[in-house]
Write an enzyme that holds these catalytic residues in place. Sequence first.
Site, mmCIF file in Angstrom:
data_model
loop_
_atom_site.group_PDB
_atom_site.id
_atom_site.type_symbol
_atom_site.label_atom_id
_atom_site.label_comp_id
_atom_site.label_asym_id
_atom_site.label_seq_id
_atom_site.Cartn_x
_atom_site.Cartn_y
_atom_site.Cartn_z
ATOM 1 N N GLY A 112 39.867 35.542 89.309
ATOM 2 C CA GLY A 112 40.404 34.249 89.689
ATOM 3 C C GLY A 112 40.395 34.127 91.231
ATOM 4 N N ASN A 130 51.873 29.043 88.228
ATOM 5 C CA ASN A 130 52.092 30.366 87.682
ATOM 6 C C ASN A 130 53.400 30.977 87.415
ATOM 7 O OD1 ASN A 130 51.176 30.354 90.314
ATOM 8 N ND2 ASN A 130 51.760 32.427 90.414
ATOM 9 N N GLN A 155 45.870 29.839 85.027
ATOM 10 C CA GLN A 155 47.175 29.492 84.251
ATOM 11 C C GLN A 155 46.908 28.604 83.294
ATOM 12 O OE1 GLN A 155 49.374 32.048 83.834
ATOM 13 N NE2 GLN A 155 49.237 33.017 85.893
ATOM 14 N N SER A 189 40.383 33.131 84.947
ATOM 15 C CA SER A 189 40.526 34.328 85.126
ATOM 16 C C SER A 189 40.398 35.037 83.560
ATOM 17 C CB SER A 189 41.701 34.861 85.996
ATOM 18 O OG SER A 189 42.068 36.228 85.627
ATOM 19 N N HIS A 244 41.855 37.966 82.314
ATOM 20 C CA HIS A 244 42.833 38.690 81.939
ATOM 21 C C HIS A 244 43.995 37.958 81.637
ATOM 22 C CE1 HIS A 244 45.676 39.214 85.699
ATOM 23 N NE2 HIS A 244 44.370 38.676 86.307
ATOM 24 N N THR A 255 25.319 43.223 90.942
ATOM 25 C CA THR A 255 25.072 43.038 89.399
ATOM 26 C C THR A 255 25.946 42.787 88.329
ATOM 27 O OG1 THR A 255 23.640 45.330 89.895
ATOM 28 C CG2 THR A 255 24.221 44.930 87.495
ATOM 29 N N CYS A 261 52.169 39.320 91.695
ATOM 30 C CA CYS A 261 51.937 39.625 93.219
ATOM 31 C C CYS A 261 53.214 39.888 93.972
ATOM 32 C CB CYS A 261 51.032 38.660 93.907
ATOM 33 S SG CYS A 261 49.814 38.100 92.669
HETATM 34 N N1 PLP Z 1 45.551 31.983 90.692
HETATM 35 C C1 PLP Z 1 46.596 31.974 89.810
HETATM 36 C C2 PLP Z 1 47.306 30.637 89.631
HETATM 37 C C3 PLP Z 1 47.080 32.961 89.212
HETATM 38 O O1 PLP Z 1 48.327 33.181 88.280
HETATM 39 C C4 PLP Z 1 46.567 34.194 89.213
HETATM 40 C C5 PLP Z 1 46.858 35.571 88.851
HETATM 41 O O2 PLP Z 1 48.117 35.775 88.866
HETATM 42 C C6 PLP Z 1 45.347 34.434 90.225
HETATM 43 C C7 PLP Z 1 44.810 33.064 90.711
HETATM 44 C C8 PLP Z 1 44.422 35.356 90.412
HETATM 45 O O3 PLP Z 1 43.618 35.695 89.397
HETATM 46 P P1 PLP Z 1 42.908 37.183 89.420
HETATM 47 O O4 PLP Z 1 44.192 38.151 89.132
HETATM 48 O O5 PLP Z 1 41.876 37.090 88.280
HETATM 49 O O6 PLP Z 1 42.408 37.672 90.636
#
Ligand code: PLP
Length: 377
Positions: free
Chosen positions: A73, A150, A178, A198, A200, A236, A323
């Site tokens: 993401g 998030n 999200q 994203s 995951h 790649t 984070c």
């Molecule tokens: N944007 C939002 C709103 C997110 O919650 C997150 C992940 O916590 C990201 C971006 C970042 O995604 P990624 O972990 O795949 O880089």
Amino acid sequence: MSPGMAYFDNAATTMTLPEVAEEMRPYFTEMYGNPSSLHEMGAEAAAAVRTARKRMADAFGCYPSEVYFTAGGTEADNMAILGTLPDGGGRIVTSAIEHSAVLETCGEVRRRGGSSTVIPVDGEGFIDLSALDSAMGDDVYLVSVMAANNVIGTIEDIRECARIAHEHGALFHTDAVQGFTKMDIDVRRDGIDMLSVSGHKIHGPKGIGALYVRTGTPIRPIVFGGGQEGGLRSSTENVPGIVGIGKAAEIAMSNMGRDMRRMTEVRDRIIDSVLDLPGAGLNGPGSHRLCNNAHFRFDGVRGNSLVLALSRKGVAASTASACSAGDTEPSHVLSAIGLSPAESLSALRVTISHMTTDREVDLLLDALPGALRESRV
Ligand code: PLP
């Protein structure tokens, strides 16, 4: 139930579904060809990437040629924001509660000679649409507003944000990391030019994401090399990851209605029970809230200590975002909705998935009163 712990940190990351991991497995071990190779193994890998691209396109409501795979993401957000920055600069307009993948990239826009305007949100996290409208001008090249937050789960009116952006000749990007598969998004109907997701966060693997880019959007690469992904994202292809995000998106979209109903029910049970506890308050909106998000504050409690106390009792949750876990500073999202530093630091984020069981919820609700006692300041 997740093995080991009762898991309430699905906004940080989700379990990769076994059927997703199973679909990925051969692309590590037997079908490990490079999609650019001319031979049969290359063709096999290229076909897998094509299938995944089609699955993503179906989920977004776009053409496969408008889907670009990325390393996550964060990279998708960087590509959208920096890849459309005009030579000589330009202004990006965004919200105060974006993820750091957007806010930090706005810092890079400024370092490259551009500028940024941050629009405030109200007490529930909804962007001030009239402030957005007033902030627009000829110099704005991009409006970037997240589909859903998030931390507190606010679902933004991205359709209206896109309309305002276009009315003033700007592009519209949304970070849907999200929101994707947990809210109704259709890139054409909603007027979205670029959208980031994203793997995951949707029960797919980590280290893979995708960016939707509407045909005709003036975007240039930010990474240079062998010209993969139509020249927009050289390197790649992460074939197992791409297969994984495609499968995860397909599964999530086909079960979306049922899963959203289940999550809404579980979320509301958690919110109702937690708000019965003394000193508890809900952060974020009462409606237009992500079906998997509950976010609380507790008078006189330290959020980090609460997360650790819950962890000792076998419950995984968080304070604001993954984070910022461990931060002693208040979350910028919670400050933006008007919480005091003490309130912000007393936060608990509970994020569920369609797999969250009633037993896990029982464990959380049983553990919470004791954990709160242990984390009083
Ligand atoms: N944007 C939002 C709103 C997110 O919650 C997150 C992940 O916590 C990201 C971006 C970042 O995604 P990624 O972990 O795949 O880089």
